[in-house]
Design an enzyme around this catalytic site. Structure first.
Site, PDB file in Angstrom:
ATOM      1  CG  ASP A 260      -2.115   0.926   1.024  1.00  0.00           C
ATOM      2  OD1 ASP A 260      -2.075   1.759   0.085  1.00  0.00           O
ATOM      3  OD2 ASP A 260      -3.084   0.844   1.803  1.00  0.00           O
TER       4      ASP A 260
HETATM    5  C1  BGC Z   1      -4.957   3.354   0.185  1.00  0.00           C
HETATM    6  C2  BGC Z   1      -5.095   2.343  -0.939  1.00  0.00           C
HETATM    7  C3  BGC Z   1      -4.915   3.027  -2.262  1.00  0.00           C
HETATM    8  C4  BGC Z   1      -3.580   3.750  -2.278  1.00  0.00           C
HETATM    9  C5  BGC Z   1      -3.286   4.463  -3.584  1.00  0.00           C
HETATM   10  C6  BGC Z   1      -3.716   4.206   0.060  1.00  0.00           C
HETATM   11  O1  BGC Z   1      -3.761   5.282   0.938  1.00  0.00           O
HETATM   12  O2  BGC Z   1      -4.965   2.679   1.422  1.00  0.00           O
HETATM   13  O3  BGC Z   1      -6.336   1.700  -0.873  1.00  0.00           O
HETATM   14  O4  BGC Z   1      -5.010   2.100  -3.308  1.00  0.00           O
HETATM   15  O5  BGC Z   1      -3.569   4.713  -1.242  1.00  0.00           O
HETATM   16  O6  BGC Z   1      -4.042   5.603  -3.711  1.00  0.00           O
END
Ligand code: BGC
Length: 767
Positions: free
Chosen positions: A279
């Site tokens: 993530d």
């Molecule tokens: C989130 C993810 C997301 C990623 C990219 C993170 O803060 O937890 O779900 O895909 O950002 O935007």
């Protein structure tokens, strides 16, 4: 009578597989040759995302990679390109309720890049309809493909452990079978269009409080049966191109640094073939991440690449491991639209997808209450429409799950399309109020983390009385919003405010005094309290956050154009204190939680309520219809289990109108050796649209895996000898038919890796 026979294969066979990501012989030699041509620096560059300028996923920005403008503004990131070796960037962008990219580009005046805002995941799960969800996936996949994106950062499938979870709207259910089956259908649909998915957030990411650091302490059994099971189903059924590890730790180790999770379980036990990405900014140690099998670090920083280069040079990281990480990324890259140089159109079929969004919303709303057949609306011409969200619908939640859609259809618009007239005084009052309140909002509302809701419009009693005089029915929408970055609150969120409760009472008493009905529509992303106020109203429609066509879909159901067929995939408790994790959410210490202990073990949602006789307000699997259904007796293929047993059940529409029924199959297992929930969902099916008097027969196949529980001591799935009861019903508490069979001796279904053991014993809830 013509019977329709439909084979429902248990767990593993429910959906057609997506695009296969297994390496072919050709690809494997090509990948080897590409790796052999790469320098160490290039390898370390490929396993670290091409870092984007701050705000990369904010609408309106045109982020850059290095000095060149990115291909898809508003996408969340991309992999690094190595032009010397013809390796292009793969673009990754968010979801899961639709593709999240910037709708406008700074260098273009009139062209737009809107995506369809589909209903949120919680609604999709409430359809219990894998075919429909696959269609939604195909529509999303087409938008991803046609807007030049390679991998969609969706679906999200963490378990609804607690109703306050801020991202529950992005997740499906409290139950792993529903979660896995719906997510697998979604992945199959998306990947059938030639793009990839990233199933997230792997794993046990069930809260937003301290989400980057929280240590989730959980037993191996609860992990395998509840928190990992949905991911396992998707990996085995639909082969997602990528998996996104989560931010949290499990039993002391960041998930992105955990060889137990990413290698022993994901690769060795489940035979996963794709690659794992972090993530955004997840984990701490790039070298540990490579070793664990977290192949790509997103969104990527130069110092991460440098640490990897240094570790190889010092001998701390074997180049063999790095080559494996690189190889897994290249294997997906070779299948990607970017590598194939796909000429995307920037013109997905938004009109067709709007129709899919509307029918999905029709199918996933849940009719919670319908006293004296208050719905569908009868003899109603004029509607008194109350509640901010009736005029300003909440289509989906906030954060990275928020879609930049071209429009949102309000309930006022939906009712107008369905030819109802509205109380114009009320409409004017609400529209003016909303305009004024929006003008007061700080600039930037609608941005990434915005969740501030406009307070309910204060209503004078004489306006209510006048509308009760002049209108035929009252409809009040109660709304909630939440999203990434914080969990929901108890007061004024899970619970209604006093102002809202008073409004419900005043509207209901004014309309009841005139012998007219009062109906509540819940426009929410997650579970709210209903027990304290539901008696006052005639009907409650749980519309969830139904996507951009939501207003049309709510009107479809209220008017009877669509017969509601959704059922709850997550329980509605009477009170927050009834929630099994209430005492351990969001963890300790209270001011800044660093650790959360899952003391409830496998007793999540209905597994808890039904075992410990805690009656919820509306139980798992519950939902009303305008039709009614009769269940014929269960015909078992045998009363002694050998390799499988089949259970045949015929469901007949005994109601006055056509409708669809969700048929739920639970199994109660013997519990001499292990503690077991009262019963667990092991299969389900949804009828086609049955005309009055028509039937459909389902044959459910029950295999050993459907009888097994996870034995942490021996790391195996084991089915205990004894008597099993098959329960088929309309909800987890509304069981219509039962039948029994015996398993003559204990059976070990599968032996798996010893992995993710807690460092200290957890005092778990037991029966
Ligand atoms: C989130 C993810 C997301 C990623 C990219 C993170 O803060 O937890 O779900 O895909 O950002 O935007």
């Amino acid at each position: 009578m013509k019977y329709q026979f439909l084979l429902i294969f248990s767990i593993l066979l429910l959906c057609a597989p997506g695009i296969i990501v297994t390496q072919s012989q050709d690809n494997s030699s090509k990948i080897q040759s590409m790796i052999s041509q790469m320098t160490l620096e290039e390898k370390a560059q490929l396993v670290v995302g091409a870092s984007m300028q701050a705000g990369g996923s904010q609408p309106g920005n045109t982020p850059t990679i290095g000095n060149s403008a990115v291909k898809v503004p508003g996408a969340a990131g991309s992999t690094a390109a190595i032009p010397r070796l013809d390796i292009p960037n793969m673009v990754v962008a968010d979801g899961p309720a639709g593709l999240r990219i910037s709708p406008k580009r700074s260098n273009e005046d009139s062209k737009t890049y809107y995506a369809t805002g589909f209903p949120v995941a919680t609604l999709l799960a409430s359809t219990w309809d894998v075919d429909l969800v696959k269609k939604v996936g195909m529509a999303c996949g087409e938008e991803v493909h046609e807007y030049g994106v390679d991998i969609w950062l969706a679906p999200a499938l963490n378990i609804h452990r607690n109703p306050l979870g801020g991202r529950n709207f992005e997740y499906y259910s409290e139950d792993p079978l529903i979660t896995g089956s719906i997510a697998a259908a979604m992945v199959s649909g998306i990947q059938s269009t030639g793009v990839g998915t990233s199933i997230k957030h792997f794993a046990a990411n069930n809260q937003e409080t301290s989400r980057n650091t929280i240590d989730t302490i959980v037993s191996e059994r609860a992990l395998r049966e509840i928190y990992l099971k949905g991911f396992e189903i998707v990996v085995k059924q639909s082969n997602p191109w990528t998996v996104m590890s989560s931010y949290n730790k499990i039993n002391g180790t960041y998930t992105s640094e955990s060889p137990d999770l990413l290698t022993s379980i994901l690769r060795n036990d489940w035979h996963y073939q794709g690659f794992v990405m972090t993530d955004w900014g997840g984990g701490r140690d790039p070298v540990a991440q490579m070793k664990a099998g977290n192949d790509l670090l997103m969104p990527g920083r130069a110092d991460q690449s440098q640490k990897i280069v240094d570790a190889v040079n010092s001998g701390a990281l074997e180049v063999r491991i790095l080559d494996q990480n690189v190889g897994r990324i290249l294997n997906i890259l070779l299948q990607s639209p970017a590598y194939k140089n796909y000429k995307y159109s920037d013109k997905p079929d938004l009109a067709a997808h709007a129709q899919i969004a509307r029918s999905a919303a029709d199918e996933g709303m849940v009719l919670l209450k319908n006293e004296n057949r208050a719905l569908p609306l009868k003899d109603v011409k004029k509607v008194a429409l109350f509640g901010n969200a009736s005029y300003d619908l909440i289509a989906g939640g906030t954060g990275s799950g928020d879609v930049n859609k071209a429009h949102v259809i309000s309930l006022a618009q939906g009712l107008a399309e369905a030819k109802y007239s509205l109380d114009e005084d009320l409409k004017d009052a609400y529209e003016n109020y909303l305009k004024q309140e929006k003008a007061k909002q700080p600039a930037g509302r609608g941005g990434f983390m915005a969740a501030r809701q406009i307070p309910p419009m204060p209503l004078e009693t004489n306006l209510i009385a006048k509308s009760a005089d002049q209108s035929d029915v009252a409809i009040l929408t109660i709304s909630r919003n939440a999203g990434e970055g914080s969990d929901r609150k108890l007061e004024a969120d899970f619970y209604l405010t006093d102002q809202e409760k008073t409004l419900i009472q005043s509207i209901a008493s004014s309309f009841h005094a005139k012998k007219k009905k009062a109906i509540v529509v819940l426009n929410v992303g997650g579970v709210t309290e209903v027990a304290s106020w539901r008696n006052g109203v005639d009907a409650i429609l749980l519309a969830w956050q139904p996507g951009q066509e939501g207003g049309y879909a709510i009107a479809d159901v209220l008017s009877g154009k669509a017969n509601p067929s959704g059922k709850l995939a997550t329980s509605f408790p009477v009170e927050y204190k009834d929630v099994p994790s209430a005492k351990q959410f969001p963890g300790t210490p209270a001011d800044k939680p660093q650790q959360v202990v899952y003391e409830e073990g496998v007793y999540v949602g209905y597994r808890y309520y039904n075992t410990f006789n805690v009656k919820p307000a509306y139980e798992f699997g519950y939902g009303l219809s305008y039709a009614s259904f009769d269940y014929g007796r269960i015909r078992l293929s045998s009363t002694s289990f050998k390799d499988q047993v089949t259970a045949a059940v015929t469901v007949t529409n005994t109601g006055p109108v056509a409708g669809r029924e969700i048929v739920e199959l639970y199994i109660s297992a013997p519990a001499q050796k292990m503690d077991k929930p009262e019963s667990e969902l092991r299969s389900f099916a949804k009828t086609k649209l049955l005309q009055p008097g028509k039937s459909e027969t389902f044959i459910f196949v029950i295999r050993t895996a459907d009888l097994a529980s996870f034995d942490s001591k021996d790391s195996c799935w084991i089915a205990e000898a004894g008597n099993y009861t098959v329960k088929v019903g309309a909800s987890s508490l509304n069981i219509k038919q039962t039948a029994s069979f015996t398993l003559p001796e204990d059976r070990v279904e599968e032996k798996v890796s010893k992995a993710l053991a807690p460092q200290a014993a957890i005092s778990e809830l037991k029966k």
